[in-house]
Design a protein around this motif. Structure first.
Motif, PDB file in Angstrom:
ATOM      1  N   ARG A  49       0.830  -1.207   0.000  1.00  0.00           N
ATOM      2  CA  ARG A  49       0.000   0.000   0.000  1.00  0.00           C
ATOM      3  C   ARG A  49       0.865   1.258   0.000  1.00  0.00           C
ATOM      4  NH1 ARG A  49      -5.214  -0.475   1.543  1.00  0.00           N
ATOM      5  NH2 ARG A  49      -5.097   1.337   2.908  1.00  0.00           N
ATOM      6  N   ASN A  52       1.977   2.116  -3.645  1.00  0.00           N
ATOM      7  CA  ASN A  52       1.180   2.969  -4.513  1.00  0.00           C
ATOM      8  C   ASN A  52       0.490   4.103  -3.750  1.00  0.00           C
ATOM      9  OD1 ASN A  52      -1.548   2.315  -3.996  1.00  0.00           O
ATOM     10  ND2 ASN A  52      -1.846   1.438  -6.015  1.00  0.00           N
ATOM     11  N   LEU A  54      -1.290   4.440  -1.139  1.00  0.00           N
ATOM     12  CA  LEU A  54      -2.545   4.413  -0.398  1.00  0.00           C
ATOM     13  C   LEU A  54      -2.241   4.664   1.076  1.00  0.00           C
ATOM     14  CD1 LEU A  54      -4.558   1.511  -2.047  1.00  0.00           C
ATOM     15  CD2 LEU A  54      -5.005   3.948  -2.156  1.00  0.00           C
ATOM     16  N   PRO A  77      -2.012  10.515  -9.137  1.00  0.00           N
ATOM     17  CA  PRO A  77      -3.018   9.763  -9.900  1.00  0.00           C
ATOM     18  C   PRO A  77      -2.443   9.126 -11.171  1.00  0.00           C
ATOM     19  CG  PRO A  77      -3.964  11.808  -9.132  1.00  0.00           C
ATOM     20  CD  PRO A  77      -2.496  11.864  -8.787  1.00  0.00           C
ATOM     21  N   ARG A  80      -0.529   6.092 -10.173  1.00  0.00           N
ATOM     22  CA  ARG A  80      -1.381   4.972  -9.789  1.00  0.00           C
ATOM     23  C   ARG A  80      -2.018   4.312 -11.000  1.00  0.00           C
ATOM     24  NH1 ARG A  80      -4.101   8.184  -5.064  1.00  0.00           N
ATOM     25  NH2 ARG A  80      -2.804   7.625  -3.292  1.00  0.00           N
ATOM     26  N   ALA A  81      -2.263   5.120 -12.052  1.00  0.00           N
ATOM     27  CA  ALA A  81      -2.821   4.530 -13.261  1.00  0.00           C
ATOM     28  C   ALA A  81      -1.800   3.605 -13.918  1.00  0.00           C
ATOM     29  CB  ALA A  81      -3.238   5.631 -14.246  1.00  0.00           C
ATOM     30  N   MET A  85      -3.555  -1.861  -8.884  1.00  0.00           N
ATOM     31  CA  MET A  85      -3.632  -2.627  -7.649  1.00  0.00           C
ATOM     32  C   MET A  85      -4.897  -3.498  -7.644  1.00  0.00           C
ATOM     33  SD  MET A  85      -2.477  -1.625  -4.049  1.00  0.00           S
ATOM     34  CE  MET A  85      -2.849  -2.444  -2.528  1.00  0.00           C
ATOM     35  N   PHE A  87      -7.181  -5.784  -4.910  1.00  0.00           N
ATOM     36  CA  PHE A  87      -7.336  -5.862  -3.451  1.00  0.00           C
ATOM     37  C   PHE A  87      -7.873  -7.216  -2.998  1.00  0.00           C
ATOM     38  CE2 PHE A  87      -7.799  -1.502  -4.770  1.00  0.00           C
ATOM     39  CZ  PHE A  87      -7.050  -0.794  -3.852  1.00  0.00           C
ATOM     40  N   ILE A 104     -14.569   2.950 -16.502  1.00  0.00           N
ATOM     41  CA  ILE A 104     -14.588   4.276 -15.882  1.00  0.00           C
ATOM     42  C   ILE A 104     -13.188   4.883 -15.769  1.00  0.00           C
ATOM     43  CG2 ILE A 104     -14.611   3.340 -13.505  1.00  0.00           C
ATOM     44  CD1 ILE A 104     -16.795   6.208 -14.090  1.00  0.00           C
ATOM     45  N   GLY A 105     -12.206   4.039 -15.403  1.00  0.00           N
ATOM     46  CA  GLY A 105     -10.847   4.554 -15.285  1.00  0.00           C
ATOM     47  C   GLY A 105     -10.274   4.975 -16.631  1.00  0.00           C
ATOM     48  N   LYS A 108     -12.180   8.325 -17.558  1.00  0.00           N
ATOM     49  CA  LYS A 108     -11.973   9.531 -16.759  1.00  0.00           C
ATOM     50  C   LYS A 108     -10.509   9.831 -16.477  1.00  0.00           C
ATOM     51  CE  LYS A 108     -16.356   9.832 -16.661  1.00  0.00           C
ATOM     52  NZ  LYS A 108     -16.976  10.722 -17.656  1.00  0.00           N
ATOM     53  N   VAL A 109      -9.687   8.777 -16.397  1.00  0.00           N
ATOM     54  CA  VAL A 109      -8.282   9.017 -16.074  1.00  0.00           C
ATOM     55  C   VAL A 109      -7.427   9.061 -17.337  1.00  0.00           C
ATOM     56  CG1 VAL A 109      -6.299   8.174 -14.758  1.00  0.00           C
ATOM     57  CG2 VAL A 109      -8.607   7.911 -13.824  1.00  0.00           C
ATOM     58  N   HIS A 111      -8.754   9.301 -20.351  1.00  0.00           N
ATOM     59  CA  HIS A 111      -9.501  10.098 -21.345  1.00  0.00           C
ATOM     60  C   HIS A 111      -9.614   9.385 -22.687  1.00  0.00           C
ATOM     61  CE1 HIS A 111      -9.424  13.270 -18.446  1.00  0.00           C
ATOM     62  NE2 HIS A 111      -8.107  13.193 -18.372  1.00  0.00           N
ATOM     63  N   ARG A 153     -10.293  -4.942 -14.510  1.00  0.00           N
ATOM     64  CA  ARG A 153     -10.362  -3.489 -14.352  1.00  0.00           C
ATOM     65  C   ARG A 153      -8.964  -2.893 -14.293  1.00  0.00           C
ATOM     66  NH1 ARG A 153     -13.085  -0.991  -9.021  1.00  0.00           N
ATOM     67  NH2 ARG A 153     -11.265  -1.926  -8.039  1.00  0.00           N
ATOM     68  N   MET A 157      -6.443  -0.555 -17.632  1.00  0.00           N
ATOM     69  CA  MET A 157      -5.659   0.679 -17.585  1.00  0.00           C
ATOM     70  C   MET A 157      -4.298   0.494 -18.259  1.00  0.00           C
ATOM     71  SD  MET A 157      -7.707   2.677 -15.968  1.00  0.00           S
ATOM     72  CE  MET A 157      -6.711   4.090 -15.509  1.00  0.00           C
TER      73      MET A 157
ATOM     74  N   ILE B 148      -6.959   3.220  -9.403  1.00  0.00           N
ATOM     75  CA  ILE B 148      -6.884   3.319 -10.864  1.00  0.00           C
ATOM     76  C   ILE B 148      -6.621   4.757 -11.292  1.00  0.00           C
ATOM     77  CG2 ILE B 148      -8.212   1.266 -11.462  1.00  0.00           C
ATOM     78  CD1 ILE B 148     -10.614   3.061 -11.930  1.00  0.00           C
ATOM     79  N   GLY B 149      -6.239   5.594 -10.336  1.00  0.00           N
ATOM     80  CA  GLY B 149      -5.753   6.924 -10.694  1.00  0.00           C
ATOM     81  C   GLY B 149      -6.778   8.044 -10.632  1.00  0.00           C
ATOM     82  N   GLN B 154     -13.139  13.107  -8.836  1.00  0.00           N
ATOM     83  CA  GLN B 154     -13.629  12.022  -9.698  1.00  0.00           C
ATOM     84  C   GLN B 154     -14.168  10.879  -8.861  1.00  0.00           C
ATOM     85  OE1 GLN B 154     -10.055  11.349 -11.981  1.00  0.00           O
ATOM     86  NE2 GLN B 154     -10.892  12.391 -13.768  1.00  0.00           N
TER      87      GLN B 154
END
Lengths: 246, 281
Positions: A49, A52, A54, A77, A80-81, A85, A87, A104-105, A108-109, A111, A153, A157, B148-149, B154
């Protein structure tokens, strides 16, 4: 010689008075599959943890491709992308479907546009054998399926490395098998990963490096043949004998 | 029995003569309650997001100061508007503002004044409900999003708040029903909603009790319909219990339905009845 992705040096973490990690040094190179083993409470998960962010390390340094990740202007961010990770408790987004969880990642991350994101998500869901379940919500699928979706998921990324925090500890034996099979295919694909695990057979057969932790320090590390076949430290021998004498 | 019959005929007579006024009042009440609850929710969600901005001891001093200031301001807002009667807030905003500013600041529209008071008041309650809603979401969801960033905003927008919204739906319903009834006190600044109609009609016809009966039935009708609609909406938010199993070609459609028993998807609501009774005024 492969380039090293992560260099951890003198990492320390304390929770109040409690010292959880002390002077941890290790590095991860492209293609490495590192297993971290050790008793519960030895700091394995905390190390992961911290890697990355956390958890914020209290001391030491983490270099990502030579850049200090605590330096100014370093985007956490974005980092982390790149270093994903998985869990123990899956942590799938309960409000989204399986497909949306994997999109979603990317949307939004990273793009990415919807079509690319959907294509990539389906590709990885197919890889983990969850393609038929794209319309399901996390509450409608089993633990092993959830973990496979969580892996998809993270893969969607397209990370450089994946951190697995006891990915099979919350699963029954059959589900453990299906999740480990997925992880083994990723190893064959050459994905760089660090796996905190209690699955000794997995650590022995799949990883190319094993780190044994005890009381917040790295007690011994080396190739699995050495750690499992001929451990130098007495602590390692004791820990492993408890596993294999059962 | 005679009394009841008499009351019945009085009510019928009163209704026949004044139904337009009563219906008008009901419309004012409903529109004010709906709009103020929605705006109050927006305020509440905004406060909820701002209140949960993460701030570590390692962050720089300016950020820590700003985040701290924001938290204090929100705290003051919540405590002041939750801690004083709405009827007095209305008086202070409507009569107090022009008095203290020598008529420089005042509400020309009673509707706007009522809207402001009820919205701000609802916002104060919703801020706490939203905070509770956010706390009720498993921290793993935040970690999953961070891993995931995603940034804080967000994470909130796409992961936490949609789930928090579902969990606090019963609370929003509570607030709405309370607003339906509590807008009645806006008569103090001369806003003509359902209850003000009663005062006017009773004053004109001297049929106080029959008019009060109409009010009772009217309010109960409004709240019952609201309860029903809110329940229906909650069900709708939960979505279907089954899902389509995609065929081997994931771009094509169903190969059948998989059914699941209603699950524990609404966990976390049980401990959220915090201010159910707090707003009785």
């Amino acid at each position: 010689m492969n380039e090293s992705i992560l260099e951890v040096s003198h990492l320390g973490k304390t929770f109040g008075e409690n010292v959880v990690l002390r002077d941890i040094d290790f590095s991860v190179r492209t293609g490495d599959v590192t297993s971290i083993i050790g008793a519960s409470g030895s700091g394995k998960s905390t190390l992961l943890r911290c890697t990355n962010l956390l958890e914020i390390p209290t001391s030491g340094q983490i270099l990502y491709h030579g850049t200090d990740i605590s330096s100014k202007g370093f985007s956490i961010p974005a980092y982390r992308a790149k270093v994903g990770m998985v869990f123990q408790s899956f942590n799938l987004f309960a409000n989204l479907t399986v497909l949306e969880n994997c999109m979603i990642g990317q949307r939004k991350v990273l793009h990415r546009d919807r079509i690319t994101a959907e294509k990539t998500a389906k590709e990885y869901l197919d890889k983990v054998g969850m393609a038929p379940y794209i319309n399901a919500k996390p509450r409608q699928i089993s633990g092993g399926q959830k973990q496979r979706v969580a892996i998809a998921r993270a893969l969607s990324m397209e990370p450089e490395a994946l951190l697995f925090d006891e990915p099979t500890s919350a699963l029954d034996p059959q589900m453990v098998g299906e999740v480990l099979d997925v992880i083994k295919t990723l190893v064959r694909d050459g994905l760089t990963m660090i796996v905190v695990t209690h699955e000794m057979a997995f650590a022995r057969d799949v990883s190319n490096r094993v780190v044994f932790m005890k009381d917040g320090v790295i007690c011994e590390e080396g190739p699995p043949g050495q750690i499992f076949g001929n451990p130098e430290k007495q602590e390692t021998q004791e820990f492993l004998s408890r596993f294999f004498d059962r | 029995m005679d009394k009841l019959a008499e009351l019945g005929s009085d009510v019928a007579r009163l209704w026949a003569g004044n139904y337009a006024a009563y219906l008008n009042g009901m419309w004012s009440t409903i529109s004010l309650a709906v709009i103020c609850t929605l705006v109050g929710c927006l305020i509440g969600f905004l406060c909820g997001i701002l209140q949960t901005i993460p701030c570590a001891k390692t962050d720089n001093i300016i950020k820590r100061f700003l985040v701290g200031l924001l938290r204090v301001l929100i705290r003051i807002y919540v405590e002041v508007f939750r801690g004083t009667p709405m009827i007095l807030q209305a008086v202070f905003i409507f009569y107090g503002l022009p008095y203290f500013s020598n008529n420089g600041l005042r509400f020309d529209s009673v509707w706007l004044a009522a809207f402001t008071v009820v919205s701000i008041n609802t916002g104060a309650y919703m801020a706490e409900s939203v905070r509770g809603g956010i706390l009720s979401i498993d921290p793993g969801q935040t970690e999953g999003a961070k891993a995931i960033g995603m940034t804080h905003f967000q994470t909130m927008l796409y992961v936490i708040l949609p789930q928090a919204l579902r969990n606090i739906m019963p609370q929003i319903g509570n607030n709405f029903i309370i607003n339906l009834k509590d807008t009645a006190i806006m008569f103090i600044i001369g806003f003509t909603e359902f209850f003000a109609v009663h005062k006017a009609v009773a004053g004109r016809t001297f049929m106080y009790f029959p008019s009060a009966t109409i009010e009772m039935i009217g309010y109960l009708l409004m709240t019952l319909v609201s309860s029903f609609l809110l329940r229906w909406w909650e069900k709708k938010m939960d979505g279907s219990d089954s899902f389509d199993l995609a065929t081997s070609d994931t771009l094509a459609h169903t190969s059948g339905m998989v059914r699941f028993r209603k699950g524990k998807n609404v966990s976390g609501i049980g401990n959220l009845n915090l201010d159910k009774n707090e707003r009785g005024r």
